[in-house]
Design an enzyme around this catalytic site. Structure first.
Site, PDB file in Angstrom:
ATOM      1  N   ARG A 115       0.930  -1.148  -0.036  1.00 27.49           N
ATOM      2  CA  ARG A 115      -0.005  -0.066   0.135  1.00 27.49           C
ATOM      3  C   ARG A 115       0.891   1.158   0.140  1.00 27.49           C
ATOM      4  NH1 ARG A 115      -1.982  -3.145  -1.303  1.00 27.49           N
ATOM      5  NH2 ARG A 115      -3.570  -4.674  -0.431  1.00 27.49           N
ATOM      6  N   GLU A 136      -5.385   9.807   3.669  1.00 26.23           N
ATOM      7  CA  GLU A 136      -4.887  11.063   3.881  1.00 26.23           C
ATOM      8  C   GLU A 136      -5.441  12.105   4.428  1.00 26.23           C
ATOM      9  OE1 GLU A 136      -2.089  12.247   0.612  1.00 26.23           O
ATOM     10  OE2 GLU A 136      -2.594  10.541  -0.149  1.00 26.23           O
ATOM     11  N   SER A 160     -11.276   1.318   4.490  1.00 28.20           N
ATOM     12  CA  SER A 160     -10.524   0.820   5.772  1.00 28.20           C
ATOM     13  C   SER A 160     -10.010   2.166   6.416  1.00 28.20           C
ATOM     14  CB  SER A 160      -9.309  -0.061   5.445  1.00 28.20           C
ATOM     15  OG  SER A 160      -9.997  -1.335   4.897  1.00 28.20           O
TER      16      SER A 160
END
Ligand SMILES: Cc1cc2nc3c(=O)[nH]c(=O)nc-3n(C[C@H](O)[C@H](O)[C@H](O)COP(=O)(O)OP(=O)(O)OC[C@H]3O[C@@H](n4cnc5c(N)ncnc54)[C@H](O)[C@@H]3O)c2cc1C
Length: 355
Positions: free
Chosen positions: A174, A349, A249
């Site tokens: 990721r 983010e 998630s």
């Protein structure tokens, strides 16, 4: 009120809510925002931002970002560059070049429809094609780094389009260099995938194997069979961001060292974990959140909650601001820390990043 402040080959608008540009539907306003449909528009928008000494950022579908309530005091460029070209190198081997603004799942659907394998397990991941290399998206045993062969970018250092080869992307779990040293330098305009004709090879991801055992396909396991299985599994577990505001998630699965693992297993012998190289383990964040009392949780104070079928997904039920979301996040982090001594780290983010 939104005003058009610049009209060239594209319109730059002023003072527009960023809530519409994140699937969590929270956050302040963008000073300026523009939808980019072509490489030429990107060059023009970049030139305009530079001329006006404004910071700028590129986004896709907003499914992995959360905007600060303070908004963005610069130019947000929303990538809408389309295109899908299938170059047949040989009967087995195709190179598919896709515009960065293409909706990722339509790319998967199209490649599967032509019998290509390589990205079928990445079905139904929200967002755009151009964002897939940024965090090296992955699911059900595939990740984009396995099939991507090159990435076309606009290089802000030269003002030109260029190609970044896969080896230079620094792909990890990721993660990629597009989150670190390439951030702010390269804007992705297209990606090229190397896909092959034929059926995917077993063994498949455990959940997919289980699904196929319970729902036998009645024939060979084709890319379409895997796509359909992944879609069914995802729909049973995850909310559709078009209907329920969320960013997937919300926390990464924490990795703990061998000592912490030993302590955890003393107290919770059944704690699920995947061993990692150094004797430590990765712990499912969903389990920690559930054990800390946040399964199917609805927080009146902040208007946030957890998705009933997957507590790792935080949902915005009636939150008014990102401050509410962060307050709910803090409650979960504190509860998990108090119970397990493990600190959860946010995955989507928060933008703009603190300077
Ligand atoms: C319900 C749900 C399920 C999800 N499941 C998964 C999953 O299984 N696996 C997984 O890996 N992710 C998953 N995600 C996360 C998300 O879908 C991916 O990270 C996706 O790739 C984000 O795409 P986007 O276009 O929405 O990117 P955005 O959220 O708009 O942007 C993400 C980041 O990429 C940058 N960026 C976007 N486009 C460009 C570009 N063209 N050039 C340069 N930088 C760019 C942005 O600046 C930002 O830093 C899920 C999200 C949701 C809501």
């Amino acid at each position: 009120m939104t005003y058009v402040v610049y009209t060239g080959v594209m319109n730059i608008i002023e003072n527009t809510s960023l809530g519409e540009y994140s699937t969590m539907r929270l956050g302040g306003a963008a000073r300026y925002l523009v939808e980019i449909h072509t490489r030429q528009e990107l060059k023009e928008a970049y030139a305009w931002a530079t001329e006006n000494q404004l910071p700028f950022i590129m986004i896709g579908g907003g499914s992995n970002i959360i905007w600060q309530d303070s908004g963005f005091e610069g130019l947000v460029m929303v990538n809408r560059i389309h295109g899908y070209e299938d170059y047949v190198e040989s009967p087995e081997s195709h190179f598919v070049t896709v515009g960065a603004g293409e909706i990722w799942d339509t790319v998967v659907a199209r490649s599967v429809a032509t019998g290509l394998t390589g990205i079928e397990a990445l079905s139904l991941i929200p967002g755009t094609a151009g964002a897939t290399p940024v965090q090296n998206v992955g699911a059900y045993g595939q990740e984009i780094a396995q099939t991507i062969s090159s990435i076309e970018v606009f290089d802000t250092q030269t003002g030109q389009l260029t190609n970044v080869p896969t080896e230079a992307c620094g792909f990890g779990y990721r993660s990629s260099k597009f989150q670190t040293e390439y951030r702010g330098r390269f804007y992705i305009t297209a990606i090229t995938l190397h896909l092959t004709v034929g059926n995917p090879y077993p063994p498949f991801y455990k959940t997919v194997e289980q699904y196929l055992a319970e729902n036998p396909p009645g024939g060979p396991v084709t890319p379409r069979v895997i796509r359909d299985a992944v879609i069914a599994i995802r729909q049973s577990k995850l909310p559709d961001p078009a209907e329920v505001a969320n960013t997937g998630s919300f926390f990464a699965n924490p990795i703990i060292n061998a000592d912490t693992l030993a302590e955890l297993r003393m107290k919770y012998p059944d704690a699920p974990h995947w061993l990692v190289d150094n004797g430590g383990a990765k712990i499912p964040a969903a389990w920690l959140i559930e054990q800390a009392g946040f399964k199917d949780y609805h927080d009146e104070e902040t208007g946030m909650g957890t998705w009933p079928a997957q507590p790792l997904v935080l949902i915005n039920e009636h939150a008014k601001s990102t401050k509410d979301l962060l307050a709910f996040k803090a409650k979960i982090v504190a509860a998990v820390e108090a119970k397990f001594g493990i600190t959860l780290v946010q995955e989507p983010e928060l933008l703009p990043k603190a300077q």
